[in-house]
Design an enzyme around this catalytic site. Structure first.
Site, PDB file in Angstrom:
ATOM      1  N   GLU A 108     -11.506   1.097  -6.446  1.00  0.00           N
ATOM      2  CA  GLU A 108     -10.946   1.867  -7.554  1.00  0.00           C
ATOM      3  C   GLU A 108      -9.965   2.869  -6.971  1.00  0.00           C
ATOM      4  O   GLU A 108     -10.197   3.406  -5.887  1.00  0.00           O
ATOM      5  CB  GLU A 108     -12.029   2.638  -8.321  1.00  0.00           C
ATOM      6  CG  GLU A 108     -12.927   1.778  -9.174  1.00  0.00           C
ATOM      7  CD  GLU A 108     -14.185   1.328  -8.447  1.00  0.00           C
ATOM      8  OE1 GLU A 108     -14.917   0.489  -9.004  1.00  0.00           O
ATOM      9  OE2 GLU A 108     -14.437   1.784  -7.320  1.00  0.00           O
ATOM     10  N   TYR A 120      -2.186  -0.923  -1.335  1.00  0.00           N
ATOM     11  CA  TYR A 120      -3.138  -1.980  -1.670  1.00  0.00           C
ATOM     12  C   TYR A 120      -2.411  -3.267  -2.068  1.00  0.00           C
ATOM     13  O   TYR A 120      -2.808  -4.361  -1.669  1.00  0.00           O
ATOM     14  CB  TYR A 120      -4.093  -1.528  -2.778  1.00  0.00           C
ATOM     15  CG  TYR A 120      -4.858  -0.260  -2.421  1.00  0.00           C
ATOM     16  CD1 TYR A 120      -5.263   0.008  -1.117  1.00  0.00           C
ATOM     17  CD2 TYR A 120      -5.151   0.685  -3.392  1.00  0.00           C
ATOM     18  CE1 TYR A 120      -5.946   1.169  -0.788  1.00  0.00           C
ATOM     19  CE2 TYR A 120      -5.844   1.843  -3.075  1.00  0.00           C
ATOM     20  CZ  TYR A 120      -6.228   2.086  -1.770  1.00  0.00           C
ATOM     21  OH  TYR A 120      -6.901   3.231  -1.453  1.00  0.00           O
TER      22      TYR A 120
END
Length: 149
Positions: A108, A120
Site C-alpha cells: 500500500e 514501484y
C-alpha cells in the site's frame, strides 16, 4: 555509487538504526518494540536492512504467506535519498521474495506519494485498488499495488 552499501537480513542489533530511519520517514512510525516483535515472534516476517559502511540507511519489511509477499514498510533515510537507494533496496527485496518462493508482491502507498508510486511502477507494480481512509494520521487513501514475480 562509490560508497560501501550492503543489504542483508535484519537482526535485533539493527533495530536502533532502523527505528531512526522510521522516525524520520513516517507520520505514524512503528515502535522499537514492534520491530522486535516482528523479528522474534512473527514467522511470516522477513526484514532487510541497508547499511552504508556500518550505519543503517534503509530497510524493508515483508510478510510472506503461502507464496504471497506483502511489503509492510520500506524506507531510506531522508539524508540519503536521491541516490537511487530505494530502487536498489526494492530490487533486492523482490529478488529475496522470489528466492523464498513468493510469486506475487503487493503493498500500500499513499495516493499522494507519486515518487514512491513511480518507483514501484518501474519495478512492474500495477494499481490494484484503493483502501479508503487507510492512513490514520490524516485519513488519506492508500493505493494498493501488486506485481507477479
Amino acid at each position: 555509487m562509490n560508497t560501501m552499501i550492503g543489504i542483508s537480513r535484519m537482526t535485533v542489533y539493527d533495530i536502533e538504526g532502523v527505528h531512526r530511519v522510521e522516525l524520520k520517514s513516517f507520520a505514524t512510525p512503528w515502535t522499537k518494540d514492534a520491530f522486535y516483535y516482528e523479528l522474534t515472534n512473527n514467522p511470516y516476517a522477513h526484514y532487510l536492512v541497508m547499511k552504508e559502511y556500518d550505519r543503517v540507511i534503509g530497510y524493508c519489511g515483508i510478510w510472506i504467506v503461502m507464496g504471497e509477499a506483502q511489503i509492510t514498510n520500506i524506507a531510506v533515510d531522508p539524508a540519503c535519498r536521491g541516490r537511487k537507494l530505494g530502487d536498489l533496496l526494492l530490487g533486492k527485496a523482490m529478488e529475496y521474495c522470489k528466492m523464498v518462493g513468493a510469486t506475487t508482491v503487493s503493498l500500500e502507498v499513499r495516493v499522494s506519494n507519486v515518487v514512491a508510486q513511480r518507483l514501484y511502477r518501474k519495478h512492474g507494480f500495477q494499481n490494484g485498488g484503493i483502501r479508503k481512509k487507510y492512513y490514520v494520521d490524516n485519513n488519506e487513501d492508500a493505493l494498493v499495488m501488486w506485481v507477479n514475480i
